[in-house]
Design an enzyme around this catalytic site. Structure first.
Site, PDB file in Angstrom:
ATOM      1  N   LYS A 258      -9.355   2.385  -2.215  1.00 11.09           N
ATOM      2  CA  LYS A 258      -9.679   1.737  -0.935  1.00 11.09           C
ATOM      3  C   LYS A 258     -11.044   2.197  -0.426  1.00 11.09           C
ATOM      4  CE  LYS A 258      -7.210   1.112   3.501  1.00 11.09           C
ATOM      5  NZ  LYS A 258      -5.968   1.517   4.209  1.00 11.09           N
TER       6      LYS A 258
ATOM      7  N   GLU B  95       0.848  -1.196   0.000  1.00 16.16           N
ATOM      8  CA  GLU B  95       0.000   0.000   0.000  1.00 16.16           C
ATOM      9  C   GLU B  95       0.883   1.246   0.000  1.00 16.16           C
ATOM     10  OE1 GLU B  95      -2.378   0.112   3.515  1.00 16.16           O
ATOM     11  OE2 GLU B  95      -3.656   1.760   2.829  1.00 16.16           O
TER      12      GLU B  95
ATOM     13  N   CYS C  91      -5.649  -3.313   2.251  1.00 20.96           N
ATOM     14  CA  CYS C  91      -5.482  -3.368   3.715  1.00 20.96           C
ATOM     15  C   CYS C  91      -6.793  -3.467   4.511  1.00 20.96           C
ATOM     16  CB  CYS C  91      -4.643  -2.168   4.163  1.00 20.96           C
ATOM     17  SG  CYS C  91      -3.737  -2.459   5.717  1.00 20.96           S
TER      18      CYS C  91
END
Lengths: 577, 577
Positions: free
Chosen positions: B128, B44, B164
């Site tokens: 995300k 990330e 994540c």
């Protein structure tokens, strides 16, 4: 048209002081009742203070806060104030965690609420929808958003209730106020002071009133909390945008006003709006109220008052009896001393002059004169005999030696603090902090920095304003004229002046405002017409000062007013060229 | 079943170093290509480093980051690596602000993204969804959430891509992976080390693989960034939850693995899923790969390695050549010196013994022995002659006088730093910081605190582990046995020991863990069976230490590893009784 007599409690809560804050609300309720009010609204989180940060993630704190709400309702009733409808801000919870987090994650378990107390009970509750998470706000971190608008029918008026940020966002609950045809919108707030904030806030309140065709009553808390200052400035605006009442800034006030509002209609049901009808006995409101519309001070007066209130509340809320600061004879320490004397009285302010071998006669005289003008406690501790053995043993020269002078001064102030319990004030201004023109553990030592968010050029302006203000009132001007007019110097070596190292302050502050406050890049600033070489020099100073701080310490993180948080950056990072 | 050769780049980016980070990705791509990989995934924000904090609100930074993505795609292609599909993490923006904020509000203008590079172009992008905003994370503050899952068809396999936190939350994109019938789920991460994190993270990855009936490839960054340490531990788990490959912790690694995944089917379209088909040439994957499954170290070894990596990267990423610290002969400074030597080599570590008139002969010997065992640069600066004039001039006694000793030591270390450019290490442990058993601007002075998140009892355990580890390998144990076994003392007055003031450390640490780390209230802790008087004493020490810090300074905010951020509290607040 139905009439409601409305009271807004612009009070100064202390974070975590549930008993004290409840007393403040009770006192306001007694006054509101005596004034014949039908309804009293307190500020956001008036029961706990604001911001509560991660206390909102601590179950024992939330349980205690939750218990305090019905206890307050019962006390109001027991005192014969049960007919007064009281809106009180507080956190609610603990709830089940909102997020699936990692092992130790402190997930949100609370809501930011307003409860309605009537006849000894909690009769309704609203949870804030919009949780600000920018600038000084971190609410999304610790709160769970609400999703329902509350409309209460009180004496024939439909009264909608929202909290702070809900007013700022288009759509959401504020959008439903119009659909619900409410006659009065109450907004409870914890809205911190920023420079020129009144140029944004009042127009917003006015716009919402007109858009929603609703009277808007906006109540704010007041007081200093760490590096925030809440300025009050509570206001009531009618549906045509006219100010009906306005509380003064920077002090507690109960604003009482009669509101003529549209009577309750029979609007079609609106999604996500909960309606509650509150029975009411006979109103105590009689006669006509005198208009209560405060005038705001000008820009400098507002800033000065914010600085004074912020320091006063930091001292008082932390339980300090007194403050101590070094007096160099320069403008920064002079302005800090004047703020401190205005905040807590000169008798609680201790100034120490700490001349070195490089301190000019003029500087010492300026410090003496300042002490006399203000009337603070004053002592002189020469540092030459303390610096010499350190320099000699370590064989220091250059900047390393200069820093020892500043650090010995830090030791002296801390020794005064350790002996007498004074809070140490550190006198650095925003410009100096940005470019690193100070010594870590030296002149930057201290627990509170009164002018850490005031650029150097503004420090001078404030000094001139404060002196003129004194002269207008026939009082002694606190700041020696020479401290204002002489060229600034750190006096760590012979004949040093700030301008040996730094560009002229007006230019420096203008570039810093773009780079630090407005987050502009180097190229953007040059494109505005600033000299490229100066921009490079200044931005490199900012970067280098961060490196310098990393060497000695990150920070120190000192409390002190921040009129808007400039940036929160990673400590280690490589800047763009 | 189709086969993909997958490479995961567990690299150590530096925040803001766009050029350097791009070079790291290119190097990984060359190695991945040489290993015959079809697909390379980085961590990330591998292009910018993580966390970027408010840099995400700086338009010039976002523009530079955005430009670096197609530039990287072009360079990959120009180097003949265009057939390799490369997934790279970076911020995207600037977009229109997400929020209507107040005047200076830095509103979110960026997304946390993964871009897919192929044949010289950016062919797909995922943003995300879930932005963590708890513990050490503040992503909701600076990012705008995405709302679409990306599924790429590559060599007959449907490959889903998430970032994540998306993996940690039930529902959201991870819930759609099953519906989309993806054969491989790639998760790119910046997941910081916490104690026992592997006991949470690996089971999660395994559970998601089994739930979704999907191979899961989890790639993490590695390295220290301010208070955080990313530990790597990238892993690939098959749809039955078996580990196919695992990278070592705490160092860079390219993990290459052949994945047999379900072929693409023809699942019904799923809401909010975007499908992209990537053409592929002939695969370079040939032969069978040797299994690459690292073993994790035990708890103490992991902690030690985290402390070493965190310090090394703070030093290197800030460009320091060397560090300096005071050596008292005690356990804290001994452990810090050993960590520093392991991190950057003893030749870059400078220890200064600064005995006072209260320092025992034994302490000086222990400091000497430590210096010799580690082989660091060592000097002795007695402080008696420097302290005496300060005490005499100011007439100090008691704690005020004790603090002068510690502050003169701070001046000496800072003078060494100012003269030679060393980073000053401050050696306080977590227990001492919590109860305020240190001197502001004295032993707490420094830019990095290697053990600030290590309780005292764990400091001893780590010392014993490090010595035993050396002996196992036939090396000199770095820490003198006497520093471990003797009763701890601050040596600021005759015959002082820590236990004159504090409860036994095992009890103290147990109560602090409940009060500080787990946010339990006083009553909760007593209910666990701890002695009420001791609980009162300890919680009052924590409260009083906060008051003490307010007096001198808030903080100092010193970088140093935090294995989970304990609390973020208002500075001024009244605690519950």
């Amino acid at each position: 048209m139905p009439r409601l007599r409305l009271a807004l409690a612009q009070s100064n809560p202390m974070v975590g002081d549930l008993d004290g804050n409840a007393e403040r609300i009770l006192a306001a309720a007694r006054d509101a009742h005596a004034a014949g009010a039908d309804l009293l609204a307190t500020g956001e989180m008036a029961l706990t203070g604001y911001p509560i940060e991660d206390l909102a993630a601590q179950p024992s704190f939330l349980r205690a806060s939750a218990d305090a709400v019905p206890a307050l309702a019962a006390r109001l009733d027991a005192e014969g104030l049960g007919e007064l409808i009281v809106i009180v801000g507080h956190p609610d919870g603990p709830f089940e965690p909102r997020l699936l987090g990692t092992s130790n994650a402190p997930t949100a378990i609370a809501q930011n609420c307003a409860s309605v107390l009537h006849r000894g009970r909690v009769v309704a509750r609203y949870a804030k929808h919009h949780l600000p998470n920018y600038s000084v706000f971190d609410e999304y971190r610790v709160f769970i958003p609400g999703d329902e608008l509350l409309v209460m029918r009180i004496r024939g008026v439909d009264v909608a209730l929202i909290i702070c940020e809900d007013l700022w966002r288009d759509g959401g609950p504020v959008g439903r106020v119009l659909d619900a045809e409410a006659g009065l919108l109450i907004v409870i707030n914890a809205s911190p002071f920023e420079r020129d904030k009144d140029e944004v806030r009042l127009p917003l309140v006015t716009r919402r009133a007109v858009e929603s065709s609703t009277v808007v009553a906006y109540v704010n808390i007041v007081g200093g909390q760490d590096d925030l200052v809440f300025d009050g400035d509570s206001v009531v605006v009618d549906e045509q945008g006219r100010i009906l009442a306005r509380a003064p800034q920077f002090r507690e006030h109960l604003l009482v006003v009669d509101v003529q509002a549209d009577g309750a209609g029979d609007a079609a049901p609106v999604d996500a709006v909960r309606h509650v009808a509150l029975e009411a006995g006979e109103s105590g409101a009689a006669g006509a109220l005198a208009p209560d519309v405060a005038e705001l001070g000008d820009d400098r007066e507002q800033l000065w008052n914010a600085l004074v209130l912020g320091l006063r509340d930091y001292v008082e809320k932390n339980g300090f009896g007194s403050v101590v600061l070094g007096l160099s004879g320069g403008i920064d320490s002079a302005v800090c001393a004047a703020i401190a004397a205005d905040a807590i009285g000169a008798d609680r302010v201790h100034g120490v002059s700490m001349p070195s071998r490089y301190s000019s006669e003029g500087s010492r005289d300026d410090a003496d004169e300042l002490a006399e003008r203000i009337g603070l406690h004053y002592s002189v501790e020469p540092i030459a005999e303390l610096v010499a053995p350190v320099e000699a043993q370590l064989g220091l020269e250059g900047v390393a030696a200069e820093n020892v002078q500043a650090r010995i001064r830090g030791i002296i102030l801390m020794a005064e603090s350790n002996t007498h319990g004074h809070l140490v004030l550190t006198t650095g201004n925003k410009t100096e902090l940005a470019v690193g023109y100070s010594t870590i553990y030296g002149d930057s030592a201290g627990g509170f920095a009164p002018i850490k968010d005031v650029p150097k050029t503004l420090v001078w302006e404030l000094a001139r304003w404060r002196n003129a203000h004194a002269e207008l009132r026939g009082e002694v001007a606190p700041i020696p004229e020479n401290s204002i007019s002489k060229p600034p110097s750190a006096e760590l070596r012979p004949d040093q002046t700030d301008q040996d190292t730094l560009p002229p302050y007006p230019l420096l502050d203008a570039i810093l405002e773009q780079y630090v406050t407005h987050r502009q890049g180097r190229a953007d600033i040059v494109a505005m017409g600033y000299d490229a070489e100066t921009v490079d020099f200044v931005t490199r100073l900012v970067d280098r000062s961060e490196w310098k701080r990393r060497q000695g310490a990150i920070g120190p993180k000192i409390s002190g007013m921040a009129f808007g948080r400039d940036r929160r950056l990673p400590i280690t990072y490589r800047r763009l060229g």
